[in-house]
Motif scaffolding. Sequence first.
Motif, PDB file in Angstrom:
ATOM      1  N   PHE A  31       0.830  -1.196   0.000  1.00 20.73           N
ATOM      2  CA  PHE A  31       0.000   0.000   0.000  1.00 20.73           C
ATOM      3  C   PHE A  31       0.865   1.247   0.000  1.00 20.73           C
ATOM      4  O   PHE A  31       2.035   1.207   0.362  1.00 20.73           O
ATOM      5  N   ASP A 119      -5.464   6.124   6.659  1.00 23.85           N
ATOM      6  CA  ASP A 119      -6.268   5.194   5.861  1.00 23.85           C
ATOM      7  C   ASP A 119      -7.732   5.592   6.037  1.00 23.85           C
ATOM      8  O   ASP A 119      -8.534   4.842   6.586  1.00 23.85           O
ATOM      9  N   THR A 121     -10.382   5.744   4.354  1.00 24.66           N
ATOM     10  CA  THR A 121     -11.463   4.917   3.822  1.00 24.66           C
ATOM     11  C   THR A 121     -11.514   3.530   4.454  1.00 24.66           C
ATOM     12  O   THR A 121     -12.489   2.807   4.279  1.00 24.66           O
ATOM     13  N   GLU A 123      -9.614   1.167   3.517  1.00 26.37           N
ATOM     14  CA  GLU A 123      -9.243   0.238   2.454  1.00 26.37           C
ATOM     15  C   GLU A 123      -7.991  -0.573   2.802  1.00 26.37           C
ATOM     16  O   GLU A 123      -7.922  -1.779   2.532  1.00 26.37           O
ATOM     17  N   ILE A 124      -7.006   0.077   3.396  1.00 31.10           N
ATOM     18  CA  ILE A 124      -5.770  -0.638   3.750  1.00 31.10           C
ATOM     19  C   ILE A 124      -6.074  -1.669   4.828  1.00 31.10           C
ATOM     20  O   ILE A 124      -5.668  -2.831   4.725  1.00 31.10           O
ATOM     21  N   ARG A 126      -8.876  -3.150   5.537  1.00 29.14           N
ATOM     22  CA  ARG A 126      -9.664  -4.251   4.960  1.00 29.14           C
ATOM     23  C   ARG A 126      -8.790  -5.176   4.108  1.00 29.14           C
ATOM     24  O   ARG A 126      -9.029  -6.381   4.053  1.00 29.14           O
ATOM     25  N   SER A 127      -7.759  -4.628   3.450  1.00 31.01           N
ATOM     26  CA  SER A 127      -6.894  -5.474   2.624  1.00 31.01           C
ATOM     27  C   SER A 127      -6.111  -6.470   3.479  1.00 31.01           C
ATOM     28  O   SER A 127      -5.674  -7.501   2.980  1.00 31.01           O
TER      29      SER A 127
END
Length: 189
Positions: A31, A119, A121, A123-124, A126-127
Amino acid sequence: MKKILFGVLGSAAMILPALGALTAGDTAPLFEARASLAGEAFDFSLTGALEQGPVVVYFYPSAFTQGCNIQAHEFAENMEQFQAAGASVIGVSLDSIERLNDFSADPNYCAGKLAVASDTTGEIARSYDLNVREGRPGATDTRGVEIDHGFAERTTFIVTGDGEIAETIGGVSPIENVQQSLESVQRLQ
């Protein structure tokens, strides 16, 4: 009584291990994120950091909250030992870069020694298969400032230079999390 029960359950949820989180042997998702060190924003790249050696990627709920303050302080206090083991550390939360600029410079917490990434959102997080919860309206941090974002669960990943997760640490106190992270990177030497 219900308020007490929900408070205890909520607190427990913040330290329980990440049941669905990535584990040893998994490939760490790469990321890039806006980050801050000593109050100065910069562009962080996990790929670039891994070129220098292992990286401790630790997710935490929010800057300027009780457990997160303790954890950031412990990482900052032990930064020389992490560096001596050839590792770098990046904290990741759903905080805005503005909050993280303040947090990273605060002498009581990151103390200008610990980089923290934004982060917003989730997104990181959740990844890495972490749960991301919605924030609570009206929640405030230890400074009395409203927390206007969601929360990633407190989980730490020790990522080797080749991008593999060596260890996942969760379900322990913030202080134990830092100590176990340090022991893990020292074993990698």
